[in-house]
Motif scaffolding. Structure first.
Motif, PDB file in Angstrom:
ATOM      1  N   ALA A 100       5.284   8.871  12.618  1.00 50.53           N
ATOM      2  CA  ALA A 100       5.399   7.604  13.331  1.00 50.53           C
ATOM      3  C   ALA A 100       6.868   7.345  13.608  1.00 50.53           C
ATOM      4  CB  ALA A 100       4.799   6.453  12.527  1.00 50.53           C
ATOM      5  N   ARG A 101       7.160   7.036  14.853  1.00 49.16           N
ATOM      6  CA  ARG A 101       8.547   6.781  15.229  1.00 49.16           C
ATOM      7  C   ARG A 101       9.058   5.544  14.489  1.00 49.16           C
ATOM      8  NH1 ARG A 101      11.686   8.599  19.114  1.00 49.16           N
ATOM      9  NH2 ARG A 101       9.926   9.781  19.985  1.00 49.16           N
ATOM     10  N   MET A 104       7.800   1.522  14.548  1.00 49.13           N
ATOM     11  CA  MET A 104       6.395   1.306  14.861  1.00 49.13           C
ATOM     12  C   MET A 104       5.740   0.473  13.762  1.00 49.13           C
ATOM     13  SD  MET A 104       5.862   2.705  17.745  1.00 49.13           S
ATOM     14  CE  MET A 104       4.064   2.648  17.770  1.00 49.13           C
ATOM     15  N   THR A 108      -0.018   1.590  12.544  1.00 49.68           N
ATOM     16  CA  THR A 108      -0.174   2.473  13.709  1.00 49.68           C
ATOM     17  C   THR A 108      -0.936   3.737  13.353  1.00 49.68           C
ATOM     18  OG1 THR A 108       1.869   1.635  14.695  1.00 49.68           O
ATOM     19  CG2 THR A 108       1.042   3.743  15.493  1.00 49.68           C
ATOM     20  N   LEU A 182       5.026   8.336  20.255  1.00 49.26           N
ATOM     21  CA  LEU A 182       5.207   7.247  19.296  1.00 49.26           C
ATOM     22  C   LEU A 182       4.682   7.605  17.911  1.00 49.26           C
ATOM     23  CD1 LEU A 182       4.137   4.246  21.577  1.00 49.26           C
ATOM     24  CD2 LEU A 182       6.438   5.139  21.157  1.00 49.26           C
ATOM     25  N   ALA A 183       3.606   8.370  17.856  1.00 53.22           N
ATOM     26  CA  ALA A 183       3.022   8.741  16.574  1.00 53.22           C
ATOM     27  C   ALA A 183       2.026   9.872  16.805  1.00 53.22           C
ATOM     28  CB  ALA A 183       2.330   7.553  15.905  1.00 53.22           C
ATOM     29  N   ARG A 202       3.802   6.638  24.936  1.00 53.53           N
ATOM     30  CA  ARG A 202       4.112   5.452  25.726  1.00 53.53           C
ATOM     31  C   ARG A 202       3.290   5.477  27.015  1.00 53.53           C
ATOM     32  NH1 ARG A 202       9.111   3.494  23.696  1.00 53.53           N
ATOM     33  NH2 ARG A 202      10.320   5.091  22.605  1.00 53.53           N
TER      34      ARG A 202
END
Length: 212
Positions: A100-101, A104, A108, A182-183, A202
């Motif tokens: 996970a970025r 976040m 998530t 993003l993840a 995204r």
């Protein structure tokens, strides 16, 4: 008065004598020696038969291009053997099952794993080498942003010659460095298990999406 004039004349006569510069004796200047006769000096020299200058003979350039630095000239089979043995030397030892970025929300990964976002499209990397897989993954992520935030990437459970999974590690490394990811997490057994990933990206505004 006459005696005075005679004295004055005598003084003038003596003054003229002192004004005349003394004449120095001239010293004769020796004449320069005559220049030597070049032909006479080298009359006993025998000229060489060959030309006095050496003219190097340059080879004509080959019509075939030279091999640049780094071209090893190995056969295709030898190259494949070298690459096969190099597998794993430049990849991380441990692969991430989830990512996970930073920034976040904490839920998530849990939402992604539970199927909160439906899978919009998927990419199957079976049968590709690392270079083909990298190109296919980059284009897929670029095009998939319009379809939906959740993707499925199937990398398989294939193993290299060293007994370690190749694409499994590479795909996870590439995704963790991609700016639009993003993840991601490992898919459920029903969706591929260890051989697949669920990826959250995204949303974008692109006109096409390639799915396989």
């Amino acid at each position: 008065m006459k005696a005075f004039k005679d004295t004055l004349k005598e003084i003038r006569r003596q003054a003229r004598r002192t004004d005349v510069p003394a004449v120095r004796p001239t010293v004769p200047v020796p004449a320069p020696p005559p220049e030597p006769d070049f032909k006479q000096l080298f009359s006993d020299v025998i000229p060489l038969k060959s030309p006095p200058r050496h003219i190097p003979q340059h080879k004509k350039p080959s019509p075939h291009p030279r091999r640049r630095h780094g071209q090893h000239g190995l056969s295709a089979q030898t190259e494949m053997e070298v690459l096969r043995h190099m597998t794993g030397l430049f990849e991380p030892q441990d692969s991430q099952n989830q990512y996970a970025r930073p920034g976040m929300p904490g839920q998530t990964l849990k939402r992604l794993r539970s199927g909160h976002w439906p899978v919009a499209c998927q990419l199957d990397l079976h049968g590709m080498d690392r270079y083909q897989a990298q190109d296919a993954l980059a284009l897929f992520l670029h095009r998939a942003r319009q379809r939906g935030p959740c993707l499925r990437i199937i990398h398989g459970k294939g193993f290299g010659s060293n007994g370690q999974p190749v694409l499994k590690k590479l795909v996870r490394t590439w995704l963790s460095h991609h700016p639009e990811v993003l993840a991601f997490c490992q898919a459920s057994e029903a969706m591929g298990g260890e051989g697949a990933l669920l990826v959250l990206i995204r949303r974008g505004h692109y006109e096409e999406c390639g799915s396989e």
